[in-house]
Design a protein around this motif. Structure first.
Motif, mmCIF file in Angstrom:
data_model
loop_
_atom_site.group_PDB
_atom_site.id
_atom_site.type_symbol
_atom_site.label_atom_id
_atom_site.label_comp_id
_atom_site.label_asym_id
_atom_site.label_seq_id
_atom_site.Cartn_x
_atom_site.Cartn_y
_atom_site.Cartn_z
ATOM 1 N N MET A 170 0.816 -1.187 0.000
ATOM 2 C CA MET A 170 0.000 0.000 0.000
ATOM 3 C C MET A 170 0.870 1.266 0.000
ATOM 4 O O MET A 170 0.527 2.245 -0.589
ATOM 5 C CB MET A 170 -0.928 -0.022 1.208
ATOM 6 N N ALA A 171 2.018 1.195 0.662
ATOM 7 C CA ALA A 171 2.917 2.349 0.702
ATOM 8 C C ALA A 171 3.429 2.697 -0.684
ATOM 9 O O ALA A 171 3.630 3.853 -1.004
ATOM 10 C CB ALA A 171 4.082 2.090 1.644
ATOM 11 N N LEU A 172 3.628 1.689 -1.537
ATOM 12 C CA LEU A 172 4.091 1.950 -2.888
ATOM 13 C C LEU A 172 3.054 2.711 -3.692
ATOM 14 O O LEU A 172 3.392 3.561 -4.507
ATOM 15 C CB LEU A 172 4.455 0.641 -3.596
ATOM 16 N N ALA A 173 1.792 2.455 -3.477
ATOM 17 C CA ALA A 173 0.739 3.174 -4.184
ATOM 18 C C ALA A 173 0.778 4.658 -3.831
ATOM 19 O O ALA A 173 0.603 5.508 -4.696
ATOM 20 C CB ALA A 173 -0.627 2.580 -3.850
ATOM 21 N N ASN A 174 1.019 4.971 -2.564
ATOM 22 C CA ASN A 174 1.105 6.366 -2.156
ATOM 23 C C ASN A 174 2.311 7.051 -2.774
ATOM 24 O O ASN A 174 2.237 8.204 -3.156
ATOM 25 C CB ASN A 174 1.174 6.479 -0.634
ATOM 26 N N GLN A 175 3.437 6.334 -2.868
ATOM 27 C CA GLN A 175 4.624 6.915 -3.467
ATOM 28 C C GLN A 175 4.400 7.216 -4.941
ATOM 29 O O GLN A 175 4.911 8.191 -5.464
ATOM 30 C CB GLN A 175 5.828 6.003 -3.276
ATOM 31 N N ASP A 176 3.616 6.396 -5.628
ATOM 32 C CA ASP A 176 3.330 6.643 -7.037
ATOM 33 C C ASP A 176 2.480 7.896 -7.214
ATOM 34 O O ASP A 176 2.538 8.551 -8.245
ATOM 35 C CB ASP A 176 2.616 5.437 -7.663
ATOM 36 N N ASP A 177 1.687 8.211 -6.205
ATOM 37 C CA ASP A 177 0.838 9.395 -6.273
ATOM 38 C C ASP A 177 1.626 10.677 -6.034
ATOM 39 O O ASP A 177 1.128 11.755 -6.309
ATOM 40 C CB ASP A 177 -0.290 9.301 -5.236
ATOM 41 N N GLU A 178 2.825 10.564 -5.519
ATOM 42 C CA GLU A 178 3.653 11.716 -5.219
ATOM 43 C C GLU A 178 4.651 11.941 -6.347
ATOM 44 O O GLU A 178 5.389 11.046 -6.721
ATOM 45 C CB GLU A 178 4.399 11.504 -3.903
ATOM 46 N N ASP A 179 4.641 13.167 -6.892
ATOM 47 C CA ASP A 179 5.564 13.503 -7.965
ATOM 48 C C ASP A 179 5.721 15.018 -8.010
ATOM 49 O O ASP A 179 4.818 15.733 -8.466
ATOM 50 C CB ASP A 179 5.036 12.975 -9.305
ATOM 51 N N ALA A 180 6.836 15.510 -7.521
ATOM 52 C CA ALA A 180 7.061 16.951 -7.461
ATOM 53 C C ALA A 180 7.048 17.582 -8.848
ATOM 54 O O ALA A 180 6.586 18.713 -9.014
ATOM 55 C CB ALA A 180 8.383 17.253 -6.759
ATOM 56 N N ALA A 181 7.514 16.867 -9.854
ATOM 57 C CA ALA A 181 7.516 17.404 -11.216
ATOM 58 C C ALA A 181 6.097 17.653 -11.716
ATOM 59 O O ALA A 181 5.875 18.517 -12.560
ATOM 60 C CB ALA A 181 8.246 16.458 -12.157
ATOM 61 N N GLN A 182 5.145 16.899 -11.176
ATOM 62 C CA GLN A 182 3.742 17.063 -11.555
ATOM 63 C C GLN A 182 2.962 17.803 -10.465
ATOM 64 O O GLN A 182 1.740 17.869 -10.515
ATOM 65 C CB GLN A 182 3.116 15.700 -11.812
ATOM 66 N N LEU A 183 3.670 18.322 -9.475
ATOM 67 C CA LEU A 183 3.095 19.060 -8.353
ATOM 68 C C LEU A 183 2.120 18.214 -7.542
ATOM 69 O O LEU A 183 1.114 18.707 -7.034
ATOM 70 C CB LEU A 183 2.418 20.351 -8.841
ATOM 71 N N LYS A 184 2.450 16.945 -7.401
ATOM 72 C CA LYS A 184 1.668 16.038 -6.568
ATOM 73 C C LYS A 184 2.465 15.776 -5.297
ATOM 74 O O LYS A 184 3.522 15.152 -5.343
ATOM 75 C CB LYS A 184 1.408 14.721 -7.300
ATOM 76 N N PHE A 185 1.932 16.271 -4.176
ATOM 77 C CA PHE A 185 2.631 16.184 -2.905
ATOM 78 C C PHE A 185 1.792 15.422 -1.888
ATOM 79 O O PHE A 185 0.569 15.364 -2.011
ATOM 80 C CB PHE A 185 2.929 17.586 -2.368
ATOM 81 N N PRO A 186 2.424 14.875 -0.855
ATOM 82 C CA PRO A 186 1.663 14.220 0.213
ATOM 83 C C PRO A 186 0.735 15.228 0.901
ATOM 84 O O PRO A 186 0.972 16.436 0.869
ATOM 85 C CB PRO A 186 2.732 13.742 1.191
ATOM 86 N N LYS A 187 -0.293 14.736 1.536
ATOM 87 C CA LYS A 187 -1.274 15.588 2.219
ATOM 88 C C LYS A 187 -0.623 16.508 3.240
ATOM 89 O O LYS A 187 -1.089 17.620 3.472
ATOM 90 C CB LYS A 187 -2.329 14.731 2.908
ATOM 91 N N GLU A 188 0.459 16.054 3.860
ATOM 92 C CA GLU A 188 1.142 16.852 4.885
ATOM 93 C C GLU A 188 1.642 18.185 4.331
ATOM 94 O O GLU A 188 1.862 19.130 5.076
ATOM 95 C CB GLU A 188 2.330 16.076 5.478
ATOM 96 N N PHE A 189 1.807 18.276 3.032
ATOM 97 C CA PHE A 189 2.339 19.482 2.416
ATOM 98 C C PHE A 189 1.250 20.484 2.045
ATOM 99 O O PHE A 189 1.554 21.609 1.660
ATOM 100 C CB PHE A 189 3.153 19.142 1.164
ATOM 101 N N ASP A 190 -0.016 20.102 2.173
ATOM 102 C CA ASP A 190 -1.113 20.984 1.759
ATOM 103 C C ASP A 190 -1.085 22.330 2.474
ATOM 104 O O ASP A 190 -1.301 23.365 1.857
ATOM 105 C CB ASP A 190 -2.471 20.312 1.987
ATOM 106 N N LYS A 191 -0.838 22.312 3.757
ATOM 107 C CA LYS A 191 -0.859 23.554 4.540
ATOM 108 C C LYS A 191 0.533 24.126 4.766
ATOM 109 O O LYS A 191 0.675 25.183 5.373
ATOM 110 C CB LYS A 191 -1.561 23.314 5.867
ATOM 111 N N ALA A 192 1.543 23.451 4.299
ATOM 112 C CA ALA A 192 2.918 23.912 4.493
ATOM 113 C C ALA A 192 3.228 25.068 3.538
ATOM 114 O O ALA A 192 2.763 25.088 2.404
ATOM 115 C CB ALA A 192 3.890 22.769 4.244
ATOM 116 N N GLU A 193 3.986 26.005 4.014
ATOM 117 C CA GLU A 193 4.423 27.124 3.199
ATOM 118 C C GLU A 193 5.911 26.975 2.901
ATOM 119 O O GLU A 193 6.712 26.914 3.829
ATOM 120 C CB GLU A 193 4.179 28.452 3.911
ATOM 121 N N PRO A 194 6.272 26.908 1.640
ATOM 122 C CA PRO A 194 7.699 26.799 1.317
ATOM 123 C C PRO A 194 8.428 28.099 1.633
ATOM 124 O O PRO A 194 7.834 29.175 1.620
ATOM 125 C CB PRO A 194 7.705 26.518 -0.185
ATOM 126 N N MET A 195 9.693 27.961 1.932
ATOM 127 C CA MET A 195 10.511 29.130 2.235
ATOM 128 C C MET A 195 11.682 29.195 1.270
ATOM 129 O O MET A 195 12.178 28.181 0.807
ATOM 130 C CB MET A 195 11.044 29.042 3.666
#
Length: 155
Positions: free
Chosen positions: A1-26
């Motif tokens: 199941m963890a592999l499925a989540n990793q496939d959903d994450e792709d910074a090049a496509q701006l797909k980030f984990p849920k934890e990043f939704d409220k995070a502000e980059p610096m």
């Protein structure tokens, strides 16, 4: 199941984990500013809090400061603020609807532009592939030129 989540994450496509939704980059320059302020606060405290003194004198803290000093593109608070205002418009939470070409950028793209400081639109789009679908070359070049202007006119 963890592999499925990793496939959903792709910074090049701006797909980030849920934890990043409220995070502000610096920007690296902002991180350096915060670290320097922390160090200054600790030196002004005259050793009242040994835990804070231990943190700012740690190897990890000093390595982080050295990294930020090396890769920080903006040296003044004014330049940092100007770039933040350019790339992270406050009037539109999602950046949509503004005449500023950078207003349609994802916050991750904006942070990358500030940290990488490309000099040409083609360089920006090569380093940040998602820009290609958001900005035409002229819009991208306008943003890149403005960032370079802030970088050039620092005291």
């Amino acid at each position: 199941m963890a592999l499925a989540n990793q496939d959903d994450e792709d910074a090049a496509q701006l797909k980030f984990p849920k934890e990043f939704d409220k995070a502000e980059p610096m920007m690296i320059s902002e991180v350096l500013l915060m670290l320097e302020q922390r160090r200054q606060q600790n030196s002004n405290a005259n050793g009242l809090d040994d835990d804070d003194d231990e943190i700012t004198s740690s190897e990890a803290f000093n390595d982080t400061v050295a990294y930020c000093e090396r890769f920080s593109k903006f040296k003044t608070k004014e330049a940092i603020g100007a770039v933040r205002n350019l790339l992270f418009p406050k009037d539109q939470p999602n950046g949509m609807g503004s005449t500023n070409p950078s207003s349609g950028l994802h916050k991750f793209e904006a942070a990358l532009l500030a940290n990488l400081c490309p000099q040409q639109a083609v360089e920006a789009k090569t380093l940040i592939p998602s820009l290609d679908s958001k900005l035409d070359d002229d819009e991208c070049q306008k943003i890149v030129d403005e960032i370079q202007t802030y970088r050039s006119f620092q005291c």
